[in-house]
Design a protein around this motif. Sequence first.
Motif, PDB file in Angstrom:
ATOM      1  N   ILE A  92       0.845  -1.207   0.000  1.00 54.12           N
ATOM      2  CA  ILE A  92       0.000   0.000   0.000  1.00 54.12           C
ATOM      3  C   ILE A  92       0.877   1.252   0.000  1.00 54.12           C
ATOM      4  O   ILE A  92       0.647   2.196  -0.763  1.00 54.12           O
ATOM      5  CB  ILE A  92      -0.943   0.010   1.228  1.00 54.12           C
ATOM      6  CG1 ILE A  92      -1.971  -1.112   1.111  1.00 54.12           C
ATOM      7  CG2 ILE A  92      -1.654   1.348   1.367  1.00 54.12           C
ATOM      8  CD1 ILE A  92      -2.909  -1.188   2.270  1.00 54.12           C
ATOM      9  N   SER A  96       1.104   4.207  -2.775  1.00 57.40           N
ATOM     10  CA  SER A  96       0.826   5.617  -2.481  1.00 57.40           C
ATOM     11  C   SER A  96       2.012   6.493  -2.822  1.00 57.40           C
ATOM     12  O   SER A  96       1.848   7.653  -3.200  1.00 57.40           O
ATOM     13  CB  SER A  96       0.452   5.818  -1.018  1.00 57.40           C
ATOM     14  OG  SER A  96       0.424   4.641  -0.319  1.00 57.40           O
ATOM     15  N   PRO A 101      -2.474  10.729  -5.382  1.00 58.10           N
ATOM     16  CA  PRO A 101      -3.751  11.208  -5.909  1.00 58.10           C
ATOM     17  C   PRO A 101      -3.633  12.667  -6.343  1.00 58.10           C
ATOM     18  O   PRO A 101      -2.704  13.370  -5.955  1.00 58.10           O
ATOM     19  CB  PRO A 101      -4.677  11.090  -4.703  1.00 58.10           C
ATOM     20  CG  PRO A 101      -3.783  11.294  -3.546  1.00 58.10           C
ATOM     21  CD  PRO A 101      -2.448  10.719  -3.923  1.00 58.10           C
TER      22      PRO A 101
ATOM     23  N   ARG B 135      -2.260  11.548   2.683  1.00 57.86           N
ATOM     24  CA  ARG B 135      -3.494  11.516   1.888  1.00 57.86           C
ATOM     25  C   ARG B 135      -3.420  10.385   0.864  1.00 57.86           C
ATOM     26  O   ARG B 135      -4.389   9.654   0.637  1.00 57.86           O
ATOM     27  CB  ARG B 135      -3.688  12.853   1.169  1.00 57.86           C
ATOM     28  CG  ARG B 135      -4.918  12.811   0.308  1.00 57.86           C
ATOM     29  CD  ARG B 135      -5.359  14.139  -0.239  1.00 57.86           C
ATOM     30  NE  ARG B 135      -6.584  13.887  -0.989  1.00 57.86           N
ATOM     31  CZ  ARG B 135      -6.762  14.171  -2.272  1.00 57.86           C
ATOM     32  NH1 ARG B 135      -5.803  14.780  -2.944  1.00 57.86           N
ATOM     33  NH2 ARG B 135      -7.881  13.885  -2.870  1.00 57.86           N
ATOM     34  N   SER B 136      -2.224  10.219   0.304  1.00 55.03           N
ATOM     35  CA  SER B 136      -2.028   9.162  -0.680  1.00 55.03           C
ATOM     36  C   SER B 136      -2.264   7.788  -0.055  1.00 55.03           C
ATOM     37  O   SER B 136      -2.946   6.933  -0.623  1.00 55.03           O
ATOM     38  CB  SER B 136      -0.620   9.275  -1.234  1.00 55.03           C
ATOM     39  OG  SER B 136      -0.450   8.459  -2.337  1.00 55.03           O
ATOM     40  N   ILE B 137      -1.710   7.607   1.151  1.00 53.48           N
ATOM     41  CA  ILE B 137      -1.878   6.316   1.825  1.00 53.48           C
ATOM     42  C   ILE B 137      -3.353   6.083   2.143  1.00 53.48           C
ATOM     43  O   ILE B 137      -3.893   4.994   1.933  1.00 53.48           O
ATOM     44  CB  ILE B 137      -1.025   6.264   3.114  1.00 53.48           C
ATOM     45  CG1 ILE B 137       0.457   6.139   2.759  1.00 53.48           C
ATOM     46  CG2 ILE B 137      -1.437   5.095   3.983  1.00 53.48           C
ATOM     47  CD1 ILE B 137       1.366   6.163   3.948  1.00 53.48           C
ATOM     48  N   ARG B 139      -5.985   7.269   0.627  1.00 52.32           N
ATOM     49  CA  ARG B 139      -6.732   7.008  -0.583  1.00 52.32           C
ATOM     50  C   ARG B 139      -6.434   5.610  -1.124  1.00 52.32           C
ATOM     51  O   ARG B 139      -7.355   4.858  -1.446  1.00 52.32           O
ATOM     52  CB  ARG B 139      -6.373   8.052  -1.645  1.00 52.32           C
ATOM     53  CG  ARG B 139      -7.380   8.122  -2.747  1.00 52.32           C
ATOM     54  CD  ARG B 139      -6.944   9.060  -3.842  1.00 52.32           C
ATOM     55  NE  ARG B 139      -7.419   8.534  -5.106  1.00 52.32           N
ATOM     56  CZ  ARG B 139      -8.674   8.622  -5.521  1.00 52.32           C
ATOM     57  NH1 ARG B 139      -9.562   9.233  -4.775  1.00 52.32           N
ATOM     58  NH2 ARG B 139      -9.036   8.101  -6.665  1.00 52.32           N
ATOM     59  N   TRP B 140      -5.155   5.241  -1.146  1.00 54.79           N
ATOM     60  CA  TRP B 140      -4.801   3.934  -1.689  1.00 54.79           C
ATOM     61  C   TRP B 140      -5.280   2.801  -0.806  1.00 54.79           C
ATOM     62  O   TRP B 140      -5.690   1.750  -1.303  1.00 54.79           O
ATOM     63  CB  TRP B 140      -3.302   3.830  -1.945  1.00 54.79           C
ATOM     64  CG  TRP B 140      -2.963   4.309  -3.316  1.00 54.79           C
ATOM     65  CD1 TRP B 140      -2.314   5.461  -3.635  1.00 54.79           C
ATOM     66  CD2 TRP B 140      -3.289   3.669  -4.552  1.00 54.79           C
ATOM     67  NE1 TRP B 140      -2.219   5.579  -4.999  1.00 54.79           N
ATOM     68  CE2 TRP B 140      -2.813   4.496  -5.587  1.00 54.79           C
ATOM     69  CE3 TRP B 140      -3.946   2.497  -4.886  1.00 54.79           C
ATOM     70  CZ2 TRP B 140      -2.958   4.168  -6.929  1.00 54.79           C
ATOM     71  CZ3 TRP B 140      -4.097   2.173  -6.219  1.00 54.79           C
ATOM     72  CH2 TRP B 140      -3.608   3.007  -7.218  1.00 54.79           C
ATOM     73  N   SER B 141      -5.217   2.977   0.522  1.00 53.47           N
ATOM     74  CA  SER B 141      -5.692   1.888   1.373  1.00 53.47           C
ATOM     75  C   SER B 141      -7.195   1.707   1.184  1.00 53.47           C
ATOM     76  O   SER B 141      -7.700   0.580   1.223  1.00 53.47           O
ATOM     77  CB  SER B 141      -5.339   2.130   2.836  1.00 53.47           C
ATOM     78  OG  SER B 141      -5.825   3.366   3.248  1.00 53.47           O
ATOM     79  N   GLN B 143      -8.833   2.303  -1.684  1.00 55.84           N
ATOM     80  CA  GLN B 143      -8.986   1.624  -2.969  1.00 55.84           C
ATOM     81  C   GLN B 143      -8.676   0.138  -2.828  1.00 55.84           C
ATOM     82  O   GLN B 143      -9.410  -0.721  -3.322  1.00 55.84           O
ATOM     83  CB  GLN B 143      -8.043   2.223  -4.012  1.00 55.84           C
ATOM     84  CG  GLN B 143      -8.117   3.718  -4.162  1.00 55.84           C
ATOM     85  CD  GLN B 143      -9.165   4.126  -5.168  1.00 55.84           C
ATOM     86  OE1 GLN B 143      -9.346   3.464  -6.160  1.00 55.84           O
ATOM     87  NE2 GLN B 143      -9.853   5.213  -4.884  1.00 55.84           N
ATOM     88  N   VAL B 144      -7.565  -0.154  -2.120  1.00 56.00           N
ATOM     89  CA  VAL B 144      -7.146  -1.544  -1.957  1.00 56.00           C
ATOM     90  C   VAL B 144      -8.183  -2.310  -1.137  1.00 56.00           C
ATOM     91  O   VAL B 144      -8.506  -3.457  -1.424  1.00 56.00           O
ATOM     92  CB  VAL B 144      -5.757  -1.597  -1.282  1.00 56.00           C
ATOM     93  CG1 VAL B 144      -5.456  -2.980  -0.771  1.00 56.00           C
ATOM     94  CG2 VAL B 144      -4.688  -1.164  -2.258  1.00 56.00           C
ATOM     95  N   TYR B 188     -14.907  10.364  -0.960  1.00 56.60           N
ATOM     96  CA  TYR B 188     -14.434  11.200  -2.063  1.00 56.60           C
ATOM     97  C   TYR B 188     -15.276  12.451  -2.270  1.00 56.60           C
ATOM     98  O   TYR B 188     -14.950  13.279  -3.109  1.00 56.60           O
ATOM     99  CB  TYR B 188     -14.179  10.391  -3.342  1.00 56.60           C
ATOM    100  CG  TYR B 188     -15.341   9.865  -4.139  1.00 56.60           C
ATOM    101  CD1 TYR B 188     -15.554   8.502  -4.230  1.00 56.60           C
ATOM    102  CD2 TYR B 188     -16.185  10.713  -4.843  1.00 56.60           C
ATOM    103  CE1 TYR B 188     -16.590   7.999  -4.974  1.00 56.60           C
ATOM    104  CE2 TYR B 188     -17.224  10.203  -5.594  1.00 56.60           C
ATOM    105  CZ  TYR B 188     -17.418   8.847  -5.649  1.00 56.60           C
ATOM    106  OH  TYR B 188     -18.436   8.354  -6.395  1.00 56.60           O
TER     107      TYR B 188
END
Lengths: 255, 267
Positions: A92, A96, A101, B135-137, B139-141, B143-144, B188
């Motif tokens: 993960i 990221s 994003p 924020r990336s983590i 969002r990705w968690s 999605q995952v 979102y």
Amino acid sequence: MTEDTDTTEARADGGGTGIVPPDDETPTWSERKARKQGLARTTYEYFERARREDQQLRQESDYVERDVLGFPAWPHETIRNLALTSFFVGAIVFLSATLPPHIDAPANSGVTPPTILPDWYLYWSFGLLKLGPLNPDLALLGGQKLMADRTFGVLANLVVVGAIAIVPFLNKGSARRPVEQPFWASVGVFGVILSITLAVLSVKNLFPMDSHLTFDLTFLVPFVGAFITYAVLKSMREGYMFELNRRYYRLRPPK
Amino acid sequence: MSLERKDDHDHEAWMEEREFTRLETAYLTVLMWLDKRLRIVDYLEILENLYYKVNMQMPKSHTEQYGLDNKFWYWYPLYALGSFSTLAYIVAAISGALLGFYYSPGATGASGNPTMAYESITFIMTEVNFGFMLRSIHRWSAQVMVAAVFLHMLRVYFTGAYKEPRELNWLIGIVLISLTLLFGYTGYLLPWDQLAFWAGQIGVEMALSIPLIGEWAAQLIFGGFTPNPATLQRMYILHVFFLPFIVTTLIAVHIAIVWMQGIAEPH
């Protein structure tokens, strides 16, 4: 207490078989039952029956002592789980770090963006909102539609969720693997492909294909996939079941 | 030797007599202090009882009974998907809690201008140390998690694991997957950018299309008939208050039922 009964046989009323010994004052289920009436008594009678059933199952040969055969939680299981966990969390973090994003322009009710799409996991639901052409118009009402297209779309979502929910109540029995039940496997494949084609339908504006063709294919492709799955599994089934039965009868030869 | 009577319940005398190490003494002192007030020993005994009753004896699974372990090994990795979705949920919870320190759900202001919510997101992405990564983590968690939950459902379907004693858990799973999607949707909407605004518009339309109670539902969930500051406020409270409690509880129940019923093994 009824000490005169056969003591070699394990008692199944919650008094004698517990692994942690109850102290002297803990009433057994028979004793508790004796003090109850009505529904409470019926409950205790059922508990006794269930306990007896459990006891019989335990005495059957296909029960194992897990404490002896079990895989130790520490360190074996724990280290394996820690390794899997750190690998997964690491994946993960890697995602990221490499694919951050972005953020759109601030909300503006005056400017409609050219494409409005939800996140990918809602595409199937968004596709279901575009089923207007399937909404039947009734001649009885003079060509009027019984419900608005958008109501029809929301209803379609509920129908899909409901259809998934009743599966365990329709499909019973001990068959588990897809080869053992080609019909249900093909239903599953139908669902998977339908969710993908619906996702395509939801982005039909961006899809380089005639929109009517896309609409037709949305419902044709899942059927094709389901038929192929059914045919393949049906032809695989005989060989698979032969193997499985041979294994079974080797272990338990017919009397 | 003191003249005070020492009975079975004189724990302090027992501790002196046993000559415990300092660590053991500290542990026992805390345990006794708590036990005197809460009688936790009773609850420990119940837990121990439960543990042994669950773990001592279990029926041989189908794979054990017919020696199939080596035949269906390729199913086993798919059995990790449930744990993976739980893990992704935990990662999302932690990163979300950290993001919550910097985010504020304000959407008042002229349309087209950055609102407070939007500005707090840009603040997180540009000013806060590791804010962009956070924020990336998050969002990705998310999605995952959604992906893992979908694949988990497919695995359960194609191995027939939803069958007879497990119908209830299948139903709970459907509720959980719907709530996960709702989690994603409310999530979102929070940046209050163009995507959020127009996705909110679709949500309002869907609520309005429900016959009879449509307008009432739109008012309840979105606080109006177009996306407005109240919508953002409601999505925020759903996302950080209602859904976490409900979903965490349901996940606990879901896993507890798996624990009680055992894993449906491939066969």
